[in-house]
Design a protein around this motif. Structure first.
Motif, PDB file in Angstrom:
ATOM      1  N   PRO A  58     -58.006 -20.302  19.553  1.00  0.00           N
ATOM      2  CA  PRO A  58     -58.053 -19.923  18.135  1.00  0.00           C
ATOM      3  C   PRO A  58     -57.880 -18.406  17.967  1.00  0.00           C
ATOM      4  O   PRO A  58     -58.156 -17.638  18.895  1.00  0.00           O
ATOM      5  N   ALA A  59     -57.469 -17.998  16.792  1.00  0.00           N
ATOM      6  CA  ALA A  59     -57.208 -16.586  16.520  1.00  0.00           C
ATOM      7  C   ALA A  59     -58.438 -15.715  16.808  1.00  0.00           C
ATOM      8  O   ALA A  59     -58.338 -14.667  17.462  1.00  0.00           O
ATOM      9  N   ALA A  60     -59.585 -16.171  16.357  1.00  0.00           N
ATOM     10  CA  ALA A  60     -60.791 -15.363  16.509  1.00  0.00           C
ATOM     11  C   ALA A  60     -61.090 -15.130  17.994  1.00  0.00           C
ATOM     12  O   ALA A  60     -61.508 -14.040  18.406  1.00  0.00           O
ATOM     13  N   ARG A  61     -60.855 -16.156  18.764  1.00  0.00           N
ATOM     14  CA  ARG A  61     -61.095 -16.075  20.207  1.00  0.00           C
ATOM     15  C   ARG A  61     -60.153 -15.064  20.854  1.00  0.00           C
ATOM     16  O   ARG A  61     -60.559 -14.243  21.678  1.00  0.00           O
TER      17      ARG A  61
ATOM     18  N   TRP B 145     -52.817 -19.519  14.814  1.00  0.00           N
ATOM     19  CA  TRP B 145     -53.069 -18.465  13.822  1.00  0.00           C
ATOM     20  C   TRP B 145     -53.141 -19.069  12.425  1.00  0.00           C
ATOM     21  O   TRP B 145     -52.189 -19.710  11.979  1.00  0.00           O
ATOM     22  N   PRO B 146     -54.255 -18.888  11.711  1.00  0.00           N
ATOM     23  CA  PRO B 146     -54.378 -19.510  10.387  1.00  0.00           C
ATOM     24  C   PRO B 146     -53.436 -18.866   9.372  1.00  0.00           C
ATOM     25  O   PRO B 146     -53.014 -17.729   9.553  1.00  0.00           O
TER      26      PRO B 146
ATOM     27  N   GLU C 117     -52.194  -8.410  12.556  1.00  0.00           N
ATOM     28  CA  GLU C 117     -53.273  -8.318  13.552  1.00  0.00           C
ATOM     29  C   GLU C 117     -52.835  -8.850  14.916  1.00  0.00           C
ATOM     30  O   GLU C 117     -53.487  -8.617  15.928  1.00  0.00           O
ATOM     31  N   LEU C 118     -51.756  -9.601  14.917  1.00  0.00           N
ATOM     32  CA  LEU C 118     -51.280 -10.194  16.161  1.00  0.00           C
ATOM     33  C   LEU C 118     -50.500  -9.206  17.023  1.00  0.00           C
ATOM     34  O   LEU C 118     -50.336  -9.419  18.229  1.00  0.00           O
ATOM     35  N   THR C 119     -50.008  -8.156  16.388  1.00  0.00           N
ATOM     36  CA  THR C 119     -49.022  -7.319  17.090  1.00  0.00           C
ATOM     37  C   THR C 119     -49.476  -6.780  18.450  1.00  0.00           C
ATOM     38  O   THR C 119     -48.679  -6.806  19.388  1.00  0.00           O
ATOM     39  N   PRO C 120     -50.745  -6.336  18.603  1.00  0.00           N
ATOM     40  CA  PRO C 120     -51.085  -5.790  19.922  1.00  0.00           C
ATOM     41  C   PRO C 120     -51.033  -6.845  21.029  1.00  0.00           C
ATOM     42  O   PRO C 120     -51.005  -6.503  22.207  1.00  0.00           O
TER      43      PRO C 120
ATOM     44  N   ALA D  41     -48.830 -20.541  17.335  1.00  0.00           N
ATOM     45  CA  ALA D  41     -48.797 -21.757  16.511  1.00  0.00           C
ATOM     46  C   ALA D  41     -49.255 -21.390  15.111  1.00  0.00           C
ATOM     47  O   ALA D  41     -50.316 -20.787  14.933  1.00  0.00           O
ATOM     48  N   LEU D  42     -48.444 -21.695  14.120  1.00  0.00           N
ATOM     49  CA  LEU D  42     -48.799 -21.440  12.730  1.00  0.00           C
ATOM     50  C   LEU D  42     -49.114 -22.760  12.048  1.00  0.00           C
ATOM     51  O   LEU D  42     -48.721 -23.824  12.521  1.00  0.00           O
ATOM     52  N   VAL D  43     -49.801 -22.669  10.920  1.00  0.00           N
ATOM     53  CA  VAL D  43     -50.406 -23.869  10.358  1.00  0.00           C
ATOM     54  C   VAL D  43     -49.897 -24.193   8.951  1.00  0.00           C
ATOM     55  O   VAL D  43     -49.854 -23.317   8.088  1.00  0.00           O
TER      56      VAL D  43
END
Ligand code: SF4
Lengths: 105, 177, 552
Positions: free
Chosen positions: B32-35, B54-55, B62-65, B74-76
């Motif tokens: 999950p994204a938070a993880r 990613w929700p 926020e994903l870039t790094p 995976a997008l939802v």
């Protein structure tokens, strides 16, 4: 604004289940035998919320024949069933004016 | 749920990791994204491909790094009418130049395949078997597109300019006096 | 006229094939209604009270005679011999069968017509001035830009599932005939200080439950950036527009909640990322689109030819029609002719298949085969030689579309209302019919002057009641039809929302209440040519209120 199908269900008087036929959109009513009819006279009339809910649930599950089923009020007279409000009268009888094709002759 | 990848039904080699379940070493895993954001360093040190779920209400910037280390994003689509992930997909593909697997998850139906493909998705967790079977036919339904998007198909505007004046016209205007 | 090429035709044909498959899957039960509904909506297919309704797009209101004949054919073959022109430059057919729809679409496609972008949560049919390309007061033809936008937004992969529908309108004239300030995006072509032409960009306008006038977020956008900037707006909206509440999902709510400045900043930030990418407009591309708008081969004619002068002097009926329905054209010797679809007692905006065919023939004969559709639910012939006006008038009169009431009190805009629409609270058409009977005297109408009445059957405001000089909104009270009246709205460059007059009046009294309002206006106005809206602005609504409610 809120279409009848979205309204919270509370049925006081007599009611029928109505929908539009999938293939052509025609106004149809649920019969006691679990079929659909274009004749309001042949519709199953129920009274009270519980009965309406049950009939509606079965009708709504039949959405490959008729879509958007909802509960519509009716007035039951001695020898006929009448639509219970203006919207339903219009669904039975069509627009309340003559269609332009007729005006033009 | 069948997975369509690069246009064909494929085996899903990724396992889904929920919340704070341990992430097994050596396996391809989607976290999950938070993880991902919390344990980025640790996750990077393990063996096995890493993906993130990613929700659609979280900014993809926020994903870039992390994108360099990700094999999959995976997008939802919580339901097919919620189109936020189309924008996310295009940003991830076109702006961040993500080259890994971009996967559509949630309610993924046949009539959305083409939009998803053109937005940059290349993998689809399809909701219905019949839809997955029909994938190739469905996405080839249109041979022309007006606008440029995340896929590589030329847009009509480009195609038009690259040839002579249109040959077939529907109706010329009648002349009159 | 925009000339479709094989790209456009291929796309429309492929769309028909896709829809045929979708309808087959629905009829076989493979798709359920929840899955199918958005798909049919994306092709303009609604389910109304009596039947399916098909809405066909008429991009920027321009039709060829061939297209109008195709619409007449659809009415005749698949419907009840008529169609209804809407306030959004579309036409609706009210009695279509789902099982016929694939064939309907195929027939339409042959004329380059379709239902794409007429419904669903996508960018809708882009609207513009119905006189675009012929109006003397425009700086360039806005349809070129409407067409660029139409192409860009058609089946857009990113923006086909927006939070809600999205309406864009464009104007290039000094007088705004496209109501750009009440659209999700309004675009006004104008020149900046250095003489360069670009766009003023307004966002967040709209009617419906929460009406707003759009706010300018970019006073001048260069043409090169036209698509990229709109893409940036759509992308911000797609990601941040509300999806939790259908009544708060339009962009106007996002703009309102964020504030126009913050919203503009978001757009600007997104735009910086894409402005120099694939969407930066190449002048060659714009020129290519512009080149596919064909203009008639106008003759060198002069204004006021002898045929026209004679007819005006000889026939007061012709003179009355000429003064009312004929507008200056930018080419000498030509005129724009408005065809009223509001004869006394008829549903506003309806035309029979016979009328459509006859108008198509007249367009071929007198208007270079071109017809326009305006948001006032009237048609226009945009290129009529002034010397042909007397002959055209007689022909139009024979077809029933020469009522000289354009912009007068009986030129009423009305949505379908409860007679057709499944969302309605109350009827709209019969109210319009009754008003048009009460105000049938042309002398009275001319004496009253320009006055726009707009009627909607529910708060969705398809009849644009908020921006009618007099707005009438159907509401429901204890199962009865009631109508709220608003005064002082306007749709033009000084767009304003009407103010509520007072408590809603019942169906039986609404026509009389409007008569009272109009009578009060005639007494209150300073001079005969003070517009209704200007009188309302000057004296406020109190005097009207007193008049209407004194006896109620
Ligand atoms: S305003 Fe309401 S009643 Fe009228 S057409 Fe729109 S949704 Fe229907």
């Amino acid at each position: 604004m809120t279409a009848p199908s979205q309204q919270k269900l509370k049925v006081q008087g007599a009611a029928v289940i109505t929908a539009n036929r999938l293939s052509d959109g025609a106004v149809v009513y649920r019969t006691a035998a679990g079929a659909w009819t274009t004749q309001l006279a042949d519709a199953a009339v129920v009274t009270g919320t519980q009965a309406a809910k049950e009939l509606l649930a079965r009708a709504a599950a039949d959405e490959n024949i008729a879509v958007g089923a909802y509960v519509a009020p009716v007035d039951v007279g001695a020898d006929r069933i009448e639509p219970g409000n203006l919207r339903e009268r219009i669904r039975v009888a069509g627009p309340t004016f003559s269609l332009p094709a007729c005006i033009a002759g | 749920m069948p997975l369509v990848r690069n246009g064909a039904i494929a085996e899903d080699r990724f396992v889904r990791i929920l919340d704070d379940m341990p992430v097994p070493d050596g396996l391809a895993a989607i976290v999950p994204a938070a993880r991902l954001l919390a344990d980025a360093g640790e996750l990077a040190r393990r063996n096995g491909a890493l993906g993130v779920l990613w929700p659609n209400d979280r900014n993809v910037s926020e994903l870039t790094p992390h994108l360099d280390r990700l094999a999959l994003v995976a997008l939802v689509f919580p339901n097919f009418r919620d189109g936020r992930a189309y924008s996310q997909a295009r940003i991830v593909r076109e702006r961040y130049r993500f080259r890994g697997e971009l996967r559509a998850t949630g309610q993924v139906l046949r009539d959305q395949f083409l939009c998803m493909l053109r937005a940059g998705f290349d993998a689809f967790e399809v909701s219905k078997d019949a839809d997955a079977q029909a994938f190739a036919a469905v996405v080839s339904r249109y041979s022309v597109h007006y606008q440029p998007a995340g896929d590589s198909t030329p847009s009509m505007s480009m195609a038009r300019l690259s040839r002579a004046r249109p040959a077939a016209v529907l109706a010329e205007m009648p002349r009159q006096d | 006229m925009y000339i479709y090429d094989d790209f456009d035709l291929t796309l429309v044909a492929e769309r028909v094939a896709e829809f045929r498959d979708q309808v087959a899957r629905r009829l076989s039960g493979e798709l359920n209604e929840e899955e199918f509904k958005p798909l049919r909506l994306m092709n303009g297919v609604y389910l109304q009270l009596h039947a399916y309704m098909l809405r066909v797009a008429i991009p920027y209101g321009t039709l060829s005679s061939k297209q109008l004949r195709a619409l007449a054919h659809i009415g005749r073959r698949y419907d009840r011999n008529y169609g209804h022109f809407t306030t959004r430059q579309n036409i609706q057919f009210n009695w279509i069968k789902l099982s016929d729809l694939p064939d309907v679409m195929a027939d339409l496609a042959e004329a380059g017509l379709h239902g794409m972008q007429t419904s669903g949560n996508c960018v809708r049919n882009v609207t513009t001035d119905q006189w675009a390309g012929v109006a003397p007061d425009e700086i360039e033809d806005p349809r070129v830009w409407a067409e660029i936008l139409r192409q860009h937004s058609t089946l857009h992969p990113e923006f086909s599932y927006l939070p809600r529908k999205f309406k864009i309108a464009l104007t290039a004239a000094a007088t705004d005939r496209a109501a750009v300030r009440v659209h999700d995006i309004g675009l006004r072509l104008h020149k900046n200080g250095t003489g360069e032409t670009g766009f003023e960009v307004m966002v967040g306008g709209g009617l419906g439950r929460t009406p707003f006038i759009g706010k300018t977020i970019k006073p001048f956008l260069p043409k090169r950036d036209f698509l990229s900037y709109i893409e940036a707006i759509l992308r911000v909206y797609n990601q941040y527009g509300r999806r939790d509440n259908i009544y708060k999902a339009r962009i106007k709510i996002l703009v309102h909640e964020l504030g126009a400045e913050k919203f503009a900043a978001e757009v600007e930030a997104e735009w910086r990322n894409i402005k120099d990418g694939a969407l930066a407009l190449d002048p060659a591309f714009v020129a290519d689109i512009a080149a596919r708008f064909r203009y008639p081969d106008y003759k060198a004619l002069s204004d006021n030819p002898i045929e026209l002068k004679r007819a005006r002097a000889a026939d007061p009926k012709f003179e009355g029609w000429f003064r009312n329905s004929v507008t200056p054209h930018r080419t000498p010797g030509y005129a724009i002719v408005t065809l009223s679809l509001k004869p006394e007692g008829a549903p506003p905006g309806d035309a029979t298949s016979e009328q459509m065919d006859a108008i198509a023939d007249l367009a071929d004969r007198y208007s270079f085969g071109e017809i326009r559709v305006g948001h006032e639910q009237n048609l226009a012939l945009p290129h009529v030689a002034q010397r042909n006006l007397p002959a055209l008038w007689e022909a139009l009169d024979a077809v029933g579309v020469a009522t000289p009431n354009v912009n007068l009190v009986s030129d009423i805009i009305a949505c379908p209302g409860l007679d057709y629409c499944s969302l309605a609270n109350a009827r709209a058409i019969p109210v319009a019919q009754e008003l048009s009977r009460r105000f049938k005297s042309l002398d009275t109408q001319r004496e009253i002057g320009r006055l726009h009445i707009n009627i909607s059957g529910c708060i969705n405001a398809c009849g644009h009641h908020h921006i009618g000089h007099i707005g009438i909104l159907g509401v429901e009270k204890n199962g009865q039809e009631f109508y709220q009246i608003t005064l002082g709205g306007r749709a033009d460059e000084n767009a304003e929302l009407g103010a509520l007059l007072g408590p809603a009046v019942p169906y039986a009294e609404v026509a009389e209440a409007i008569e009272d309002v109009v009578a009060a206006y005639v007494e209150l106005r300073e001079r005969p040519n003070e517009l209704f809206v200007d009188t309302v602005k000057r004296v406020g609504i109190e005097p009207f209120k007193e008049r209407v409610y004194a006896t109620r």
